[in-house]
Design a protein around this motif. Structure first.
Motif, mmCIF file in Angstrom:
data_model
loop_
_atom_site.group_PDB
_atom_site.id
_atom_site.type_symbol
_atom_site.label_atom_id
_atom_site.label_comp_id
_atom_site.label_asym_id
_atom_site.label_seq_id
_atom_site.Cartn_x
_atom_site.Cartn_y
_atom_site.Cartn_z
ATOM 1 N N TRP A 103 0.855 -1.181 0.000
ATOM 2 C CA TRP A 103 0.000 0.000 0.000
ATOM 3 C C TRP A 103 0.897 1.239 0.000
ATOM 4 N N VAL A 104 0.315 2.338 -0.391
ATOM 5 C CA VAL A 104 1.024 3.614 -0.401
ATOM 6 C C VAL A 104 0.043 4.684 0.067
ATOM 7 N N MET A 105 0.559 5.721 0.716
ATOM 8 C CA MET A 105 -0.299 6.797 1.207
ATOM 9 C C MET A 105 0.183 8.106 0.621
ATOM 10 N N PHE A 106 -0.766 8.919 0.149
ATOM 11 C CA PHE A 106 -0.465 10.257 -0.346
ATOM 12 C C PHE A 106 -1.207 11.255 0.527
ATOM 13 N N ASP A 107 -0.496 12.253 1.019
ATOM 14 C CA ASP A 107 -1.099 13.346 1.773
ATOM 15 C C ASP A 107 -1.116 14.548 0.840
ATOM 16 N N VAL A 108 -2.285 14.916 0.354
ATOM 17 C CA VAL A 108 -2.400 15.932 -0.684
ATOM 18 C C VAL A 108 -2.926 17.224 -0.072
ATOM 19 N N ASP A 109 -2.141 18.270 -0.152
ATOM 20 C CA ASP A 109 -2.541 19.593 0.311
ATOM 21 C C ASP A 109 -2.431 20.572 -0.844
ATOM 22 N N GLY A 110 -3.418 21.429 -0.999
ATOM 23 C CA GLY A 110 -3.343 22.518 -1.964
ATOM 24 C C GLY A 110 -3.371 22.103 -3.422
ATOM 25 N N PHE A 111 -4.023 20.988 -3.735
ATOM 26 C CA PHE A 111 -4.120 20.579 -5.132
ATOM 27 C C PHE A 111 -5.168 21.419 -5.832
ATOM 28 N N GLU A 112 -4.749 22.236 -6.760
ATOM 29 C CA GLU A 112 -5.585 23.098 -7.595
ATOM 30 C C GLU A 112 -6.414 24.087 -6.783
ATOM 31 N N ASP A 113 -6.862 25.106 -7.447
ATOM 32 C CA ASP A 113 -7.732 26.107 -6.853
ATOM 33 C C ASP A 113 -9.162 25.608 -6.995
ATOM 34 N N ARG A 114 -9.847 25.416 -5.893
ATOM 35 C CA ARG A 114 -11.189 24.836 -5.957
ATOM 36 C C ARG A 114 -12.032 25.368 -4.806
ATOM 37 N N SER A 115 -13.305 25.168 -4.915
ATOM 38 C CA SER A 115 -14.215 25.509 -3.825
ATOM 39 C C SER A 115 -14.060 24.448 -2.740
ATOM 40 N N TRP A 116 -13.650 24.864 -1.563
ATOM 41 C CA TRP A 116 -13.397 23.916 -0.486
ATOM 42 C C TRP A 116 -14.664 23.132 -0.134
ATOM 43 N N SER A 117 -15.792 23.814 -0.041
ATOM 44 C CA SER A 117 -17.003 23.107 0.360
ATOM 45 C C SER A 117 -17.406 22.069 -0.679
ATOM 46 N N ALA A 118 -17.219 22.357 -1.950
ATOM 47 C CA ALA A 118 -17.559 21.379 -2.989
ATOM 48 C C ALA A 118 -16.655 20.155 -2.877
ATOM 49 N N THR A 119 -15.382 20.379 -2.600
ATOM 50 C CA THR A 119 -14.458 19.258 -2.460
ATOM 51 C C THR A 119 -14.808 18.421 -1.240
ATOM 52 N N ARG A 120 -15.153 19.073 -0.142
ATOM 53 C CA ARG A 120 -15.502 18.348 1.080
ATOM 54 C C ARG A 120 -16.771 17.526 0.870
ATOM 55 N N ASP A 121 -17.761 18.101 0.176
ATOM 56 C CA ASP A 121 -19.032 17.416 -0.025
ATOM 57 C C ASP A 121 -18.936 16.288 -1.048
ATOM 58 N N ASP A 122 -18.066 16.429 -2.034
ATOM 59 C CA ASP A 122 -17.905 15.412 -3.079
ATOM 60 C C ASP A 122 -16.439 15.391 -3.534
ATOM 61 N N PRO A 123 -15.561 14.760 -2.737
ATOM 62 C CA PRO A 123 -14.125 14.802 -3.039
ATOM 63 C C PRO A 123 -13.674 13.906 -4.188
ATOM 64 N N VAL A 124 -14.474 12.943 -4.595
ATOM 65 C CA VAL A 124 -14.031 11.958 -5.591
ATOM 66 C C VAL A 124 -13.582 12.596 -6.906
ATOM 67 N N PRO A 125 -14.288 13.595 -7.466
ATOM 68 C CA PRO A 125 -13.778 14.196 -8.707
ATOM 69 C C PRO A 125 -12.379 14.805 -8.552
ATOM 70 N N GLN A 126 -12.105 15.436 -7.403
ATOM 71 C CA GLN A 126 -10.764 15.989 -7.178
ATOM 72 C C GLN A 126 -9.739 14.874 -6.993
ATOM 73 N N ILE A 127 -10.114 13.793 -6.336
ATOM 74 C CA ILE A 127 -9.203 12.659 -6.164
ATOM 75 C C ILE A 127 -8.851 12.071 -7.533
#
Length: 155
Positions: A103-127
């Motif tokens: 297994w491998v783990m990625f800690d992703v901070d600051g990937f692209e400029d996006r609406s934080w609430s949209a990412t929190r509510d539906d993170p899969v498209p950003q992932i």
């Protein structure tokens, strides 16, 4: 230890290893920072044979605020640095060695400029976007398990 196990550290006493959201006097949520413990008991997970086993184990550990997972493997009592507290070890490179894992783990901070609430509510498209834009092609069609960090809990 098998590459199918996780090395789990448990902090000494009641020290917390993750940020948590708590209410403040004015009713606004505030983040309570994690402690910075120096000493840990070394524990191991059950075997994780596939992504579902890994997800179940990480879900189980997620609510255990005094625990964390590390990539390294404990070198054993004979090779470890002398202990300050019996049964606990410092999280130092000389006490843990890099080992291959399935297994491998990625800690992703600051990937692209996006609406934080949209990412929190539906993170899969950003992932998915992160996987395709940042990771090599060998990661594009793999099964993955994701979790948002404690910082994602802010409303």
């Amino acid at each position: 230890m098998s590459p199918n196990k996780l090395t789990v550290l448990r902090a000494i006493g009641s020290q917390v290893l993750a940020k948590i959201w708590v209410g403040s006097k004015n009713g606004q949520p505030v983040i309570q920072q994690f402690d910075e413990p120096r000493n840990f008991a070394v524990e191991h997970s059950p075997e994780v044979h596939n992504i579902d086993d890994l997800a179940r184990e990480l879900d189980r550990l997620a609510s255990m605020r005094h625990h964390c997972v590390i990539r390294g493997e404990f070198v054993g009592e004979a090779r470890a640095q002398p202990q300050e507290y019996p049964g606990y070890h410092r999280r130092l490179k000389l006490n843990f060695e890099e080992v291959p894992r399935h297994w491998v783990m990625f800690d992703v901070d600051g990937f692209e400029d996006r609406s934080w609430s949209a990412t929190r509510d539906d993170p899969v498209p950003q992932i998915e976007k992160f996987i395709r834009k940042v990771l090599p092609e060998c990661f594009w069609d793999v099964t993955y398990y994701w979790r948002l960090s404690g910082s994602a809990g802010k409303l």
